[in-house]
Write an enzyme that holds these catalytic residues in place. Structure first.
Site, PDB file in Angstrom:
ATOM      1  N   ALA A 145      -3.031  -3.057  -5.501  1.00 51.80           N
ATOM      2  CA  ALA A 145      -2.834  -4.345  -4.835  1.00 51.80           C
ATOM      3  C   ALA A 145      -4.170  -4.925  -4.379  1.00 51.80           C
ATOM      4  CB  ALA A 145      -1.884  -4.187  -3.654  1.00 51.80           C
TER       5      ALA A 145
ATOM      6  N   HIS B 184      -0.012  -1.976  -6.856  1.00 52.06           N
ATOM      7  CA  HIS B 184       0.546  -1.189  -5.759  1.00 52.06           C
ATOM      8  C   HIS B 184      -0.575  -0.433  -5.061  1.00 52.06           C
ATOM      9  CE1 HIS B 184       3.360   1.106  -3.397  1.00 52.06           C
ATOM     10  NE2 HIS B 184       2.828   2.235  -3.825  1.00 52.06           N
ATOM     11  N   SER B 185      -0.632  -0.541  -3.733  1.00 54.63           N
ATOM     12  CA  SER B 185      -1.595   0.185  -2.902  1.00 54.63           C
ATOM     13  C   SER B 185      -3.017  -0.168  -3.343  1.00 54.63           C
ATOM     14  CB  SER B 185      -1.306   1.689  -2.989  1.00 54.63           C
ATOM     15  OG  SER B 185      -1.958   2.387  -1.963  1.00 54.63           O
ATOM     16  N   MET B 186      -3.813   0.802  -3.833  1.00 58.09           N
ATOM     17  CA  MET B 186      -5.144   0.471  -4.331  1.00 58.09           C
ATOM     18  C   MET B 186      -5.071  -0.639  -5.368  1.00 58.09           C
ATOM     19  SD  MET B 186      -7.780   2.731  -6.663  1.00 58.09           S
ATOM     20  CE  MET B 186      -6.692   2.568  -8.092  1.00 58.09           C
TER      21      MET B 186
ATOM     22  N   SER C 126       1.824  -4.846  -3.453  1.00 55.80           N
ATOM     23  CA  SER C 126       2.830  -3.872  -3.013  1.00 55.80           C
ATOM     24  C   SER C 126       2.164  -2.730  -2.263  1.00 55.80           C
ATOM     25  CB  SER C 126       3.573  -3.331  -4.249  1.00 55.80           C
ATOM     26  OG  SER C 126       4.381  -2.223  -3.916  1.00 55.80           O
TER      27      SER C 126
END
Length: 249
Positions: free
Chosen positions: A98, A94-96, A121
């Site tokens: 990802a 998720h975010s970083m 994500s």
């Protein structure tokens, strides 16, 4: 290893699930740790072995210096991850996380060990991200705290615990630098299916750039927009896990 417990600094020791058909390595968002995925194993069931990556500078690795760039994390993490991967495996971030998952997928392909699925994500496509106008990792402490509060990364009462925030911010700065200093390198599209998820109202994700994840794979690409903003995962966990189950069958 004795008693079927396996682990490393990067991967929390845990009892493996020998009957699971696939392993799911999960990487957290900036400032978060392996505990962000503590509920996932019970929810996904025994068919998927959930392995939450333990990044330096937080939780059980609080005394380790956090890393502030993609390259050293990928270089140090990929080996232990592939050693732990003793069956088909997938990556989730998720975010970083990802961004790290995407780069680890490329490195795993280079080493001849491609994942069966990459699930990203809360992030625009790695090659088509909105240019950074304000580098959050360089903000003064008070402004950085406001930035994270606006995104929902820490609860509103964060202001009430300045000592805890002071301990948390160096790792958060390093994590934010990972994303804000990242430069995409042109490569052959991944021979790995990509599933991309995002909150429909996430202020950090331009939906057009999000859809461009399909350009980074020569396999199937799926995109899903779910209710919520940047930190939508907890509120939408059942829907997220349903999607993960569907692509890992």
């Amino acid at each position: 290893m004795a008693d079927n417990l396996v682990g490393s600094r990067w991967l929390p020791p845990q009892r493996s699930l020998p009957d699971a058909g696939v392993q799911l390595f999960c990487l957290p968002a900036a400032g978060l740790g392996a505990s962000a995925y503590r509920e996932w194993q019970g929810a996904l069931g025994p068919g998927v072995e959930v392995i939450a990556v333990r990044l330096p500078g937080r939780e059980m690795r609080f005394d380790d210096q956090p890393l502030s760039a993609v390259e050293p994390i990928v270089e140090q993490l990929t080996g232990p991850l592939l050693e732990r991967a003793d069956r088909p495996f997938a990556l989730f971030g998720h975010s970083m996380g990802a961004l790290l998952s995407f780069e680890i997928a490329h490195e795993a392909v280079r080493r001849g060990r491609p994942p069966v699925q990459l699930i990203v994500s809360g992030l625009e496509a790695a090659h088509d991200r909105t240019p950074v106008r304000v580098k959050a990792h360089e903000l003064p402490e008070a402004e950085l705290l406001e930035y994270v509060l606006k995104l929902g990364g820490i609860p509103p009462e964060g202001h009430e615990f300045p000592e805890l925030v002071a301990l948390f911010l160096p790792t958060l700065r390093a994590d934010l630098a990972v994303g804000e200093t990242y430069r995409y390198r042109e490569r052959t599209p991944l021979p790995v299916p990509i599933t991309a998820l995002a909150g429909r109202d996430d202020p950090t994700v331009d939906h057009r750039r999000f859809a461009a994840w399909s350009q980074l794979t020569c396999k199937e690409a799926r995109t899903h927009l779910l209710p919520g903003e940047h930190f939508y995962l907890d509120a939408e966990r059942p829907a997220v896990l349903d999607i993960i189950r569907s692509v890992l069958r």
